[in-house]
Scaffold this active site. Structure first.
Site, PDB file in Angstrom:
ATOM      1  N   GLU A 307      45.429  52.375  48.323  1.00  0.00           N
ATOM      2  CA  GLU A 307      45.872  52.045  46.967  1.00  0.00           C
ATOM      3  C   GLU A 307      46.038  53.291  46.101  1.00  0.00           C
ATOM      4  O   GLU A 307      45.549  53.356  44.977  1.00  0.00           O
ATOM      5  CB  GLU A 307      44.881  51.068  46.317  1.00  0.00           C
ATOM      6  CG  GLU A 307      44.758  49.767  47.100  1.00  0.00           C
ATOM      7  CD  GLU A 307      43.896  48.718  46.434  1.00  0.00           C
ATOM      8  OE1 GLU A 307      42.970  49.093  45.711  1.00  0.00           O
ATOM      9  OE2 GLU A 307      44.167  47.527  46.646  1.00  0.00           O
ATOM     10  N   ASP A 381      40.506  40.850  51.125  1.00  0.00           N
ATOM     11  CA  ASP A 381      39.985  41.467  49.902  1.00  0.00           C
ATOM     12  C   ASP A 381      39.099  40.534  49.078  1.00  0.00           C
ATOM     13  O   ASP A 381      39.516  40.086  48.023  1.00  0.00           O
ATOM     14  CB  ASP A 381      41.169  41.933  49.047  1.00  0.00           C
ATOM     15  CG  ASP A 381      40.733  42.793  47.887  1.00  0.00           C
ATOM     16  OD1 ASP A 381      39.554  43.111  47.810  1.00  0.00           O
ATOM     17  OD2 ASP A 381      41.595  43.129  47.059  1.00  0.00           O
ATOM     18  N   GLU A 409      35.521  39.194  41.030  1.00  0.00           N
ATOM     19  CA  GLU A 409      36.940  39.476  40.768  1.00  0.00           C
ATOM     20  C   GLU A 409      37.838  38.286  41.091  1.00  0.00           C
ATOM     21  O   GLU A 409      38.723  37.945  40.320  1.00  0.00           O
ATOM     22  CB  GLU A 409      37.377  40.700  41.592  1.00  0.00           C
ATOM     23  CG  GLU A 409      38.866  40.980  41.481  1.00  0.00           C
ATOM     24  CD  GLU A 409      39.311  42.203  42.277  1.00  0.00           C
ATOM     25  OE1 GLU A 409      38.458  42.857  42.917  1.00  0.00           O
ATOM     26  OE2 GLU A 409      40.511  42.503  42.243  1.00  0.00           O
TER      27      GLU A 409
HETATM   28  O1  GCW Z   1      39.901  44.110  45.268  1.00  0.00           O
HETATM   29  C1  GCW Z   1      40.635  45.263  45.069  1.00  0.00           C
HETATM   30  C2  GCW Z   1      40.562  45.467  43.605  1.00  0.00           C
HETATM   31  C3  GCW Z   1      40.670  46.910  43.180  1.00  0.00           C
HETATM   32  C4  GCW Z   1      39.678  47.718  44.010  1.00  0.00           C
HETATM   33  C5  GCW Z   1      40.017  47.565  45.476  1.00  0.00           C
HETATM   34  C6  GCW Z   1      39.028  48.301  46.377  1.00  0.00           C
HETATM   35  C7  GCW Z   1      38.390  49.611  43.361  1.00  0.00           C
HETATM   36  O2  GCW Z   1      41.560  44.699  42.982  1.00  0.00           O
HETATM   37  O3  GCW Z   1      40.379  46.965  41.815  1.00  0.00           O
HETATM   38  O4  GCW Z   1      39.645  49.068  43.627  1.00  0.00           O
HETATM   39  O5  GCW Z   1      39.960  46.230  45.840  1.00  0.00           O
HETATM   40  O6  GCW Z   1      38.139  47.661  46.895  1.00  0.00           O
HETATM   41  O7  GCW Z   1      39.161  49.502  46.544  1.00  0.00           O
END
Ligand code: GCW
Length: 719
Positions: A307, A381, A409
């Site tokens: 990312e 995720d 989240e």
């Molecule tokens: O779940 C996603 C989140 C990001 C996060 C990423 C990760 C810290 O939306 O905000 O970044 O995973 O775990 O690296």
């Protein structure tokens, strides 16, 4: 008039027990035991305390016991350094004469690092309760265990308890930025007041350390994995040192996130290539600088090439080469690298669920011995439900660490009551069949090639909100995380019970009702958000509400439409051999179980299979009917949570009661929102009528699409 105000204030001061509870004290309330006979019996059994050591951890123990016992037992318990009947003796192996006592020898010998025992014993004719740790922190854990028993009003006669942690590294990962925003944080700002550190030490830091130690957490990564190189600058390291010094007596080690490009940003090198000797030297110097300040620094947590974060692949090097660079710098000081497996590439068109495995399995065996790979519980995720990550059990030569997300989240964030203990338990108990039946995820975590490198991390849900976690029930998730790290086999149900007793009350009606609410809550959330194995349907950016229609993001695998694949004919992600074949990453028995539609658990059906809307499920319902039914179950489930809560009105502290009541009201409305928005969208895709008995969505699909939340909390900053 003046007199009235003064006497009013005095009235409240004199009646501390009437003060409403704002949640700050977490599960360490230490209020006087209201049951008179239990109180009397405890008072008889604990008439004095003998603490045999005097190291910094003992001092912490002394303070904790002073506050706790005088609160719970409603009297000051004297400290005495001579043996007495009905004494509570707190000691550490190797300190004082107790360890040498012949009768205790076998137990003392059995103690292992951070372990303790609590026993009723007779010493020189005196009946005492002995809390003995293997080391000072073990003793502290024993004391907290003992206080937990009292808070839960357990029988403390004839105690014979022996405990040791099943995993060595039990840590919180804070996604806290240096400007005090918290990525995916829903409880205010970061508790780390970087600007005023190191001179101003917020009293919260101590309470944070107490809370963590009370549940066995022994590590904290202070900074966001989307890392800022500034944390490695000397002035920031001084701030980190202040925290590390304060946490040390509580057994908590500090870790930092290392931004891979720091040698460029901070060191003015033109490269961060892990094979460049200047880069290697830079990290060595930096690490020495850290250890000069913090001799027990834990190590680095790294998100690389994920990312947008920089990493070794920027220099055509592998994750192993990147991790080993840092590992070599840390090794002489005893530090470790925790390298995250949460990677998926910008270019790879393959199923995102497969990518971490593809990237890391070939590297098994090529990491330095002080590297751990941190793997999220599921392959995508932190969704409300995912199957276990196929990496568990698949890298036998590399220590793997579990990464859970305590902050919600994808599960209602700061406003939904969702107890995660049951979700984590589901993952931990999953059988990977890595080495035949019984290779549960827990087992694979324990079977690390290095017995010192076993662990679990949880992305923290803590912030500056008075009650720490925003939603009071967020505290339960923090608590459960710590208790599961200590023993991943402990039941989520039992942990919920402990938390309830310490947070609300020991009354059986309260305990039973809330326990039931908590244990049911996660499935309700799955049902109103992502039933039957659906995933990643949250709206863009904030991930708060529903957005199954989103299909305009720059990357295919950020779009909900990528995950559900719904069209007029059907819905679901085919991960069988006919589809992405993500299933090939699991051991054969798991693969077979999920591969067949007959045996695939319905809860994961659309994760692994693409079905037609009219396909029949075991219940006889069509898929469409079943989907609608699940949304309804989710909504009615939340309503039942709210109803059950109302039933506890008179039995719970009024401030806590009201807080949760209002949160449940938000959750109730939002569960309807999730159902209605989702159903309207699915209907727009499949053109089907709602089955009989399913309430029609309140608004049009366009209305749900039009909702926007630019200021929802916790949104990741753009960088
Ligand atoms: O779940 C996603 C989140 C990001 C996060 C990423 C990760 C810290 O939306 O905000 O970044 O995973 O775990 O690296």
């Amino acid at each position: 008039m003046k007199l009235t105000i003064t006497s009013f204030a005095l009235f409240w001061l004199l009646l501390p027990n009437l003060r409403a509870d704002d949640g700050y004290r977490l599960w360490l309330k230490y209020d006087k035991i209201t049951n008179a006979s239990i109180l009397t019996s405890y008072q008889q059994q604990i008439q004095s305390v003998w603490l045999s050591g005097n190291n910094p951890t003992d001092q912490v123990i002394q303070k904790e016991l002073d506050v706790a016992l005088s609160g719970l037992l409603d009297r000051k318990i004297p400290w005495r350094k001579e043996l007495e009947n009905h004494q509570l003796i707190i000691t550490t192996k190797g300190i004082g004469s107790f360890a040498a006592d012949q009768g205790l020898r076998t137990m003392t010998d059995r103690l292992s690092p951070e372990g303790f025992f609590i026993r009723q014993v007779t010493l020189e004719g005196k009946s005492v309760i002995l809390v003995m740790g293997n080391d000072p922190v073990g003793t502290l854990y024993g004391v907290f265990h003992f206080l937990r028993l009292i808070q839960m009003q357990q029988d403390i006669r004839d105690l014979a308890i022996e405990e040791h942690p099943r995993l060595k590294i039990r840590m919180l990962d804070h996604w806290d930025n240096l400007d005090r925003t918290v990525e995916r944080g829903y409880a205010g700002f970061s508790i780390w007041d970087w600007h005023r550190l190191p001179d101003y030490m917020d009293p919260r830091y101590l309470d944070y350390a107490r809370a963590n130690a009370s549940i066995g957490i022994n590590g904290a990564a202070l900074t966001n994995v989307n890392a800022n190189h500034l944390i490695l600058r000397p002035d920031y390291l001084d701030k980190v040192k202040a925290l590390a010094d304060l946490f040390r007596p509580y057994g908590i080690k500090v870790y930092l996130t290392a931004r891979f490009s720091a040698p460029v940003e901070l060191g003015n090198l033109e490269t961060a290539d892990p094979l460049d000797p200047r880069v290697q030297q830079w990290w060595k110097n930096k690490v020495t600088e850290i250890y000069t300040r913090i001799p027990d620094f834990g190590g680095f947590l790294v998100k690389a090439n994920s990312e947008g974060q920089p990493g070794p692949q920027n220099y055509h090097r592998s994750h192993a080469e990147g991790a080993n660079l840092l590992a070599d710098a840390l090794a002489p000081h005893g530090g470790i690298v925790i390298w995250r497996a949460f990677v998926y590439s910008n270019e790879t068109p393959d199923d995102r669920a497969k990518q971490a495995y593809q990237e890391f399995v070939p590297l098994d065996g090529s990491f330095r011995p002080n590297v751990m790979i941190q793997v999220k519980n599921g392959p995508i995720d932190f969704q409300p439900r995912e199957p276990f990550h196929p990496l568990f059990g698949a890298m036998p030569n590399t220590p793997l660490m579990m990464e859970f997300q305590i902050t919600q989240e994808y599960l209602g964030q700061g406003t939904h009551l969702v107890y995660l203990g049951s979700m984590w338990q589901e993952v931990l108990k999953s059988d990977t069949y890595a080495h035949g039946a019984g290779s549960t995820v827990t087992q694979t975590l324990k079977e690390s090639p290095d017995s010192q490198l076993t662990g679990m991390a949880g992305v923290a849900n803590i912030g500056t909100d008075r009650n720490w976690t925003g939603h009071l029930f967020g505290q339960a998730n923090w608590y459960a995380f710590g208790r599961l790290c200590w023993d991943p086999d402990r039941s989520a149900d039992a942990i919920a019970g402990e938390w309830i007793r310490q947070t609300f009350s020991n009354q059986s009606l309260v305990v039973a009702t809330i326990q039931q609410m908590m244990m049911a809550s996660r499935e309700y959330c799955v049902d109103y958000m992502t039933p039957l194995g659906l995933a990643h349907l949250m709206a863009t950016g904030h991930h708060y509400g529903p957005g199954p229609w989103v299909n305009n993001l720059s990357r295919a695998d950020w779009n909900p439409t990528y995950y559900h694949r719904a069209d007029s004919a059907g819905i679901g992600f085919d991960r069988t051999a006919a589809g992405s074949n993500a299933l090939e990453q699991y051991a054969k028995p798991v693969r077979q179980l999920f591969e067949s539609r007959e045996t695939c658990p319905e809860a994961l059906l659309l994760w692994f299979h693409h079905l037609s809307w009219q396909d029949r499920l075991k219940s006889g319902q069509t898929l469409w009917e079943a989907l609608c039914h699940h949304y309804d179950l989710g909504v009615s489930g939340v309503k039942s949570l709210a109803d059950q809560w109302v039933g506890l009105h008179e039995l719970i502290d009024p401030e806590l009661y009201d807080h949760v009541r209002m949160m449940l009201n938000i959750q109730r409305k939002e569960s309807v929102w999730w159902r209605d928005a989702s159903l309207s969208y699915w209907q727009s895709v499949n053109g089907l009528d709602l089955p009989a008995g399913v309430t029609a969505p309140e608004f049009t699909l366009n209305y749900y699409k039009s909702l926007s939340f630019p200021y929802a909390p916790g949104i990741r900053p753009r960088w």
